[in-house]
Design an enzyme around this catalytic site. Sequence first.
Site, PDB file in Angstrom:
ATOM      1  N   GLU A 204     -62.295 -39.443  72.977  1.00  0.00           N
ATOM      2  CA  GLU A 204     -63.153 -40.528  73.459  1.00  0.00           C
ATOM      3  C   GLU A 204     -63.713 -41.333  72.292  1.00  0.00           C
ATOM      4  O   GLU A 204     -63.850 -42.554  72.381  1.00  0.00           O
ATOM      5  CB  GLU A 204     -64.270 -39.971  74.337  1.00  0.00           C
ATOM      6  CG  GLU A 204     -63.773 -39.403  75.671  1.00  0.00           C
ATOM      7  CD  GLU A 204     -63.038 -38.072  75.557  1.00  0.00           C
ATOM      8  OE1 GLU A 204     -63.142 -37.409  74.506  1.00  0.00           O
ATOM      9  OE2 GLU A 204     -62.341 -37.691  76.530  1.00  0.00           O
TER      10      GLU A 204
ATOM     11  N   HIS B   4     -68.252 -33.015  85.865  1.00  0.00           N
ATOM     12  CA  HIS B   4     -67.648 -34.134  86.608  1.00  0.00           C
ATOM     13  C   HIS B   4     -68.687 -34.779  87.521  1.00  0.00           C
ATOM     14  O   HIS B   4     -68.351 -35.277  88.589  1.00  0.00           O
ATOM     15  CB  HIS B   4     -66.465 -33.677  87.466  1.00  0.00           C
ATOM     16  CG  HIS B   4     -65.391 -32.966  86.711  1.00  0.00           C
ATOM     17  ND1 HIS B   4     -65.394 -31.614  86.501  1.00  0.00           N
ATOM     18  CD2 HIS B   4     -64.283 -33.437  86.098  1.00  0.00           C
ATOM     19  CE1 HIS B   4     -64.326 -31.270  85.798  1.00  0.00           C
ATOM     20  NE2 HIS B   4     -63.635 -32.357  85.539  1.00  0.00           N
TER      21      HIS B   4
HETATM   22  C1  LIG Z   1     -63.956 -34.494  76.462  1.00  0.00           C
HETATM   23  C2  LIG Z   1     -63.029 -34.497  77.630  1.00  0.00           C
HETATM   24  N1  LIG Z   1     -62.250 -35.558  77.851  1.00  0.00           N
HETATM   25  C3  LIG Z   1     -61.441 -35.608  78.929  1.00  0.00           C
HETATM   26  C4  LIG Z   1     -61.386 -34.572  79.808  1.00  0.00           C
HETATM   27  C5  LIG Z   1     -60.519 -34.656  81.057  1.00  0.00           C
HETATM   28  N2  LIG Z   1     -59.382 -33.746  80.933  1.00  0.00           N
HETATM   29  C6  LIG Z   1     -59.443 -32.487  81.409  1.00  0.00           C
HETATM   30  S1  LIG Z   1     -58.084 -31.626  81.071  1.00  0.00           S
HETATM   31  C7  LIG Z   1     -57.344 -32.933  80.316  1.00  0.00           C
HETATM   32  C8  LIG Z   1     -55.984 -32.785  79.731  1.00  0.00           C
HETATM   33  C9  LIG Z   1     -55.918 -31.753  78.654  1.00  0.00           C
HETATM   34  O1  LIG Z   1     -54.601 -31.512  78.293  1.00  0.00           O
HETATM   35  P1  LIG Z   1     -54.207 -30.407  77.234  1.00  0.00           P
HETATM   36  O2  LIG Z   1     -55.205 -30.354  76.136  1.00  0.00           O
HETATM   37  O3  LIG Z   1     -52.813 -30.671  76.812  1.00  0.00           O
HETATM   38  O4  LIG Z   1     -54.331 -29.022  77.999  1.00  0.00           O
HETATM   39  P2  LIG Z   1     -53.558 -28.522  79.304  1.00  0.00           P
HETATM   40  O5  LIG Z   1     -54.316 -29.021  80.480  1.00  0.00           O
HETATM   41  O6  LIG Z   1     -52.173 -29.029  79.239  1.00  0.00           O
HETATM   42  O7  LIG Z   1     -53.615 -27.033  79.261  1.00  0.00           O
HETATM   43  C10 LIG Z   1     -58.189 -34.053  80.347  1.00  0.00           C
HETATM   44  C11 LIG Z   1     -57.848 -35.364  79.784  1.00  0.00           C
HETATM   45  C12 LIG Z   1     -62.230 -33.472  79.545  1.00  0.00           C
HETATM   46  N3  LIG Z   1     -62.256 -32.407  80.348  1.00  0.00           N
HETATM   47  N4  LIG Z   1     -63.034 -33.454  78.461  1.00  0.00           N
END
Ligand SMILES: Cc1ncc(C[n+]2csc(CCOP(=O)(O)OP(=O)(O)O)c2C)c(N)n1
Lengths: 354, 433
Positions: free
Chosen positions: A76, A145
């Site tokens: 972010e 959320h």
């Molecule tokens: C600071 C923050 N930004 C955005 C999100 C929303 N979000 C939750 S999971 C995710 C994707 C994460 O992907 P990855 O790190 O590849 O892990 P995976 O879900 O594939 O295990 C996002 C964008 C969040 N939870 N926290």
Amino acid sequence: MSEILPETAEAGAEATSSRMNMIQAINSALDIMMDRDPNVIVMGEDVGYFGGVFRATAGLQAKHGKTRVFDTPITECGIIGVAVGMGAYGLRPVPEIQFADYIYPALDQLVSEAARLRYRSAGEFTSPITVRSPFGGGIFGGQTHSQSPEGIFTHVSGIKTVIPSTPYDAKGLLIAAIEDNDPVLFFEPKRIYNGPFDGYWDRPTQNWSKHPAGDVPTGYYRIELGKAKVVRAGGALTILAYGTMVHVCTAVVAAAGVDAEIIDLRTLIPLDIETIEASVKKTGRCMIVHEATRTGGFGAELSALVQERCFYHLEAPIERVTGFDTPYPHSLEWAYFPGPVRITEALKKIMKDA
Amino acid sequence: MSNGSGTNGSARTNLPPLTLHVPEPKFRPGDAVDFAEVDVPAAGSVRRPDTAEAASGFTDLVYTLIRVLDDDGKAVGPWNPRLSPDVVRRMLRSMALLRAFDDRMFRAQRQGKTSFYMKALGEEAVAVAAAYALDHDDMCFPSYRQQGLLIARGWSLVDMMNQIYSNRGDRLQGKQLPIMYSVKDAGFFSISGNLTTQYPQAVGWAMASAAKGDTRIAAAWCGEGSTAEGDFHAACTFASVYRAPVILNIVNNQWAISSFSGFAGAEATTFAARAVGYGIAGLRVDGNDALAVYAATEWAAERARTNQGSTLIEHFTYRAEGHSTSDDPGQYRSEGEPNAWPLGDPIRRLKEHLIAIGEWDEERHAAQDKEVAEEVKAAQKEAEKNGILGHGLHQPLDTLFDGVFEEMPWHLREQQAQMLAEETASGRPWDKK
Ligand SMILES: Cc1ncc(C[n+]2csc(CCOP(=O)(O)OP(=O)(O)O)c2C)c(N)n1
């Protein structure tokens, strides 16, 4: 540059309208602004091919291309920092922060950079960025959320804060925000993306198709920032609210049969103080309702302003109805949420001696 | 370029126009999938350095894949951890139990029994094998997809389900989103919904352990998408500067919701290679090979325990299910991907290994699948006695205010009283306990 940011024909305002929910209205605003201004770009986590986790940017990449609508790395601070840089170049970035709960890593770029660039460079550089972010609770999203962090940003000089409460307003305000030359935080109350939630969580929810403000012009129009809207005229008291709480207040007032004047602030900074002042001087009572935590919330600022400007017209102490000063809980969500019971109790209190 | 401070007006016309590169995954919905471009080195082909080797010597190890299980199910090469068949069988069972647990809880969400769930389908080896390689009192700082750590450490399934249901038995008092466990007794740090915040915290825990002359180490996990967050980079810097006894795991399961790994930098380099710039040891591991994950974790743990500092491990795997119950992967990736994934199913691979060495057979495996399904079912029945989300709210109302501070200040006490008064005024269902 001309190849990746193609000129598009000016889309004239159309007289036609169609039924839209808030997501569709936001999507329409983005689409229209991308048509009108080749400098408008949309960026954020999952906003590109997928069209956003709430689908607010659906179809935009296919229409406007990958260099104007793109996914970003999950950072972010990076998203906002990059948007500031693009804005300094002359673009009008509209970054999305997937949930307002995830805006905190971007605080430095928002507070120290976007908000102060114009000031510290004496206008040499500006940040004409509009940060969209779904906020607020009522969806069993737990503490990450559900938050309403607007009060953190209204405290910062140099950022405008806009919160729509209907599809119609969302579109007109978003267009005005994108055209604004200063940074704007555009918080979207996700609980009312699909319909005007009235706070009665145990009753069936409506959608926007039956609500007058779900009728949205398909073309360009703007709603000036800094102008509140009187959604219900009345003489018994003034209720100041924004976002989801506008609908909750409307329902509670109807159920209580109180002749309240309900003002939807729509823009918190800059605030429409004239509308507020005129109303409170007329009614002599003021109740402030927001979902965010209480202490140091925007309601505190509103309360101070009303007290400073309307003290000799007040017939009862100002009432603040807010979320509690706890993190947003998961299972006890409805005990936390400033719903009909809390507002009704406050109404009784403020109207006690009327 | 109208208004603003753009310099397009002065562009030099004799230079080629710049273009902006935006990554694009190989396959989108409807595309036929062919992962031929994914480089899969032969099992056993990667050297195993001394755990005291200087971090500067790891450049070969961050661009390859440490693999132990070959195509015939044999464990080969210098990384073969030479585990007893008994330990391997237990690992296999933990992975099967995790899959059964995920399957059942995913369905529970679909049945409306809770609000949210996230599976680890296809990447079970990453958390489970690591848990076996770590000591029980080593501290884990997981993301939301390492429930396998708890399962491998033998934590109560009922306790996990209670949290998922936010029910009467939920030790976290319904305060957190389902699956955001906190199990201090199992060395499992409270999961945050905010990505990668656990990374510097793990480093801090490890630094504290070192400063105190303790023997315990820490381990952290995040997804490849999450490596973009600033917290990841802060963690690596601290880990390097203080040679913190920590294992930093990146679970590269190719997708971060709808964003493929290219949006975290995978078009240009590997995630393990991040270690090189920070001056910490880096390993890249076949994340669907439980023995390789075990071996790499064991290696990194020894390095940490002997004061040689941190290791960054990239686990190369695939997220075979949607991101969460809120996600529909059919919207953004080809349905063919999970089955075409060249590194296969981690459970099947470990099973075939055990069969190949004569320590397991299909009948026992089928019986075990039944057994773990029964175990999960029984746990679910038990947990549901404490209620499910949505069947009334099970937490005592005043717990809403517990834990904001150690001692409740006056304003919270006032608000708590206000809430209880509202409750009386409302006649809502959870009033009638
Ligand atoms: C600071 C923050 N930004 C955005 C999100 C929303 N979000 C939750 S999971 C995710 C994707 C994460 O992907 P990855 O790190 O590849 O892990 P995976 O879900 O594939 O295990 C996002 C964008 C969040 N939870 N926290």
